[in-house]
Scaffold this motif. Structure first.
Motif, PDB file in Angstrom:
ATOM      1  N   LEU A   1       0.751  -1.245  -0.106  1.00  0.00           N
ATOM      2  CA  LEU A   1       0.004  -0.047   0.126  1.00  0.00           C
ATOM      3  C   LEU A   1       0.592   1.047   0.027  1.00  0.00           C
ATOM      4  CD1 LEU A   1      -2.615  -0.772   2.883  1.00  0.00           C
ATOM      5  CD2 LEU A   1      -3.119  -0.306   0.323  1.00  0.00           C
ATOM      6  N   ARG A   2       0.023   2.023  -0.630  1.00  0.00           N
ATOM      7  CA  ARG A   2       0.955   3.645  -0.255  1.00  0.00           C
ATOM      8  C   ARG A   2       0.120   4.636   0.146  1.00  0.00           C
ATOM      9  NH1 ARG A   2       3.280   7.960  -4.758  1.00  0.00           N
ATOM     10  NH2 ARG A   2       1.097   8.650  -4.888  1.00  0.00           N
ATOM     11  N   LEU A   3       0.521   5.004   1.218  1.00  0.00           N
ATOM     12  CA  LEU A   3      -0.272   6.367   2.178  1.00  0.00           C
ATOM     13  C   LEU A   3       0.321   7.603   1.778  1.00  0.00           C
ATOM     14  CD1 LEU A   3      -0.137   4.839   5.764  1.00  0.00           C
ATOM     15  CD2 LEU A   3      -1.915   4.150   3.715  1.00  0.00           C
ATOM     16  N   SER A   4      -0.682   8.291   1.647  1.00  0.00           N
ATOM     17  CA  SER A   4      -0.477   9.763   1.451  1.00  0.00           C
ATOM     18  C   SER A   4      -0.920  10.640   2.435  1.00  0.00           C
ATOM     19  CB  SER A   4      -1.148  10.389   0.163  1.00  0.00           C
ATOM     20  OG  SER A   4      -0.697   9.385  -0.996  1.00  0.00           O
ATOM     21  N   CYS A   5      -0.166  11.739   2.927  1.00  0.00           N
ATOM     22  CA  CYS A   5      -0.479  12.789   3.768  1.00  0.00           C
ATOM     23  C   CYS A   5      -0.455  14.080   3.046  1.00  0.00           C
ATOM     24  CB  CYS A   5       0.390  12.670   5.111  1.00  0.00           C
ATOM     25  SG  CYS A   5       0.043  13.951   6.119  1.00  0.00           S
ATOM     26  N   ALA A   6      -1.312  14.532   2.875  1.00  0.00           N
ATOM     27  CA  ALA A   6      -1.586  16.106   2.345  1.00  0.00           C
ATOM     28  C   ALA A   6      -1.580  17.220   3.203  1.00  0.00           C
ATOM     29  CB  ALA A   6      -2.657  16.206   1.325  1.00  0.00           C
ATOM     30  N   ALA A   7      -0.683  18.178   3.286  1.00  0.00           N
ATOM     31  CA  ALA A   7      -0.974  19.210   4.431  1.00  0.00           C
ATOM     32  C   ALA A   7      -1.395  20.476   3.684  1.00  0.00           C
ATOM     33  CB  ALA A   7       0.680  19.476   4.592  1.00  0.00           C
ATOM     34  N   SER A   8      -2.361  21.170   4.511  1.00  0.00           N
ATOM     35  CA  SER A   8      -3.117  22.215   3.905  1.00  0.00           C
ATOM     36  C   SER A   8      -2.006  23.374   3.861  1.00  0.00           C
ATOM     37  CB  SER A   8      -4.021  22.632   5.060  1.00  0.00           C
ATOM     38  OG  SER A   8      -3.434  23.087   6.407  1.00  0.00           O
ATOM     39  N   GLY A   9      -0.874  23.480   4.627  1.00  0.00           N
ATOM     40  CA  GLY A   9      -0.108  24.565   4.323  1.00  0.00           C
ATOM     41  C   GLY A   9       1.146  24.178   3.875  1.00  0.00           C
ATOM     42  N   SER A  10       2.008  25.068   3.796  1.00  0.00           N
ATOM     43  CA  SER A  10       3.399  24.807   3.082  1.00  0.00           C
ATOM     44  C   SER A  10       4.203  23.899   4.168  1.00  0.00           C
ATOM     45  CB  SER A  10       4.061  25.966   2.459  1.00  0.00           C
ATOM     46  OG  SER A  10       5.369  25.779   2.059  1.00  0.00           O
ATOM     47  N   ILE A  11       4.752  22.997   3.778  1.00  0.00           N
ATOM     48  CA  ILE A  11       5.623  22.233   4.806  1.00  0.00           C
ATOM     49  C   ILE A  11       7.084  22.358   4.571  1.00  0.00           C
ATOM     50  CG2 ILE A  11       3.894  20.345   5.406  1.00  0.00           C
ATOM     51  CD1 ILE A  11       5.209  18.308   3.586  1.00  0.00           C
ATOM     52  N   GLY A  12       7.305  22.875   3.136  1.00  0.00           N
ATOM     53  CA  GLY A  12       8.515  23.107   2.660  1.00  0.00           C
ATOM     54  C   GLY A  12       9.575  22.615   3.641  1.00  0.00           C
ATOM     55  N   SER A  13      10.499  23.551   3.908  1.00  0.00           N
ATOM     56  CA  SER A  13      11.670  23.142   4.708  1.00  0.00           C
ATOM     57  C   SER A  13      11.415  23.326   6.243  1.00  0.00           C
ATOM     58  CB  SER A  13      12.792  23.811   4.165  1.00  0.00           C
ATOM     59  OG  SER A  13      12.537  25.394   4.170  1.00  0.00           O
TER      60      SER A  13
END
Length: 118
Positions: free
Chosen positions: A18-30
Motif C-alpha cells: 500500500l502507499r499512504l499519502s498525507c496532504a498538508a493544507s499549508g506549506s510544509i516546505g523546509s
C-alpha cells in the motif's frame, strides 16, 4: 496552523503493498519534519518513520527494508510506501508534522486504517 489529511489505507492481503499519502493544507516546505505513526487496537501509538525537512529518513527497526517514507514539498505531501505487509501491520496510521522553528508546533492527521489479512 497545518492540517493533515491521510489517504490510501485499506484492506490488503499479507505480502501485499500500500502507499499512504498525507496532504498538508499549508506549506510544509523546509520548515517541518514529517512522520508516520501507527496505533493498533489496545496498543500505544508507535513510530513508523520520520523524514527531516531536508529529506533524511529514519525508520523504526521493524519497518526497515519494508517501508519507505518520502516527501514532495512542491505538493505538500508525504508518502509511506509499505511492502511485504504482515497482519501485525494492521493499525490506524497517523501522519504528523513538527515545525523545526520555535514554538515547534506539532500537528496530527485523523488517521487512515490499514488492515492486513492473513
Amino acid at each position: 496552523q497545518v492540517q493533515l489529511v491521510e489517504s490510501g489505507g485499506g484492506l490488503v492481503q499479507a505480502g501485499g503493498s500500500l502507499r499512504l499519502s498525507c496532504a498538508a493544507s499549508g506549506s510544509i516546505g523546509s520548515t517541518y519534519a514529517m512522520g508516520w505513526y501507527r496505533q493498533a487496537p489496545g496498543k500505544q501509538r508507535e513510530l513508523v518513520a520520520t523524514i527531516s525537512s531536508g529529506g533524511g529518513p529514519n525508520y523504526a527497526d521493524s519497518m526497515k527494508g519494508r517501508f519507505t517514507i518520502s516527501r514532495d514539498n512542491a505538493k505538500n505531501t508525504v508518502y509511506l510506501r509499505m511492502n511485504s505487509l504482515k497482519p501485525e501491520d494492521t493499525a490506524v496510521y497517523f501522519c504528523n508534522a513538527q515545525s523545526t522553528r520555535p514554538p515547534f508546533s506539532f500537528y496530527w492527521g485523523q488517521g487512515t486504517q490499514v488492515t492486513v489479512s492473513s
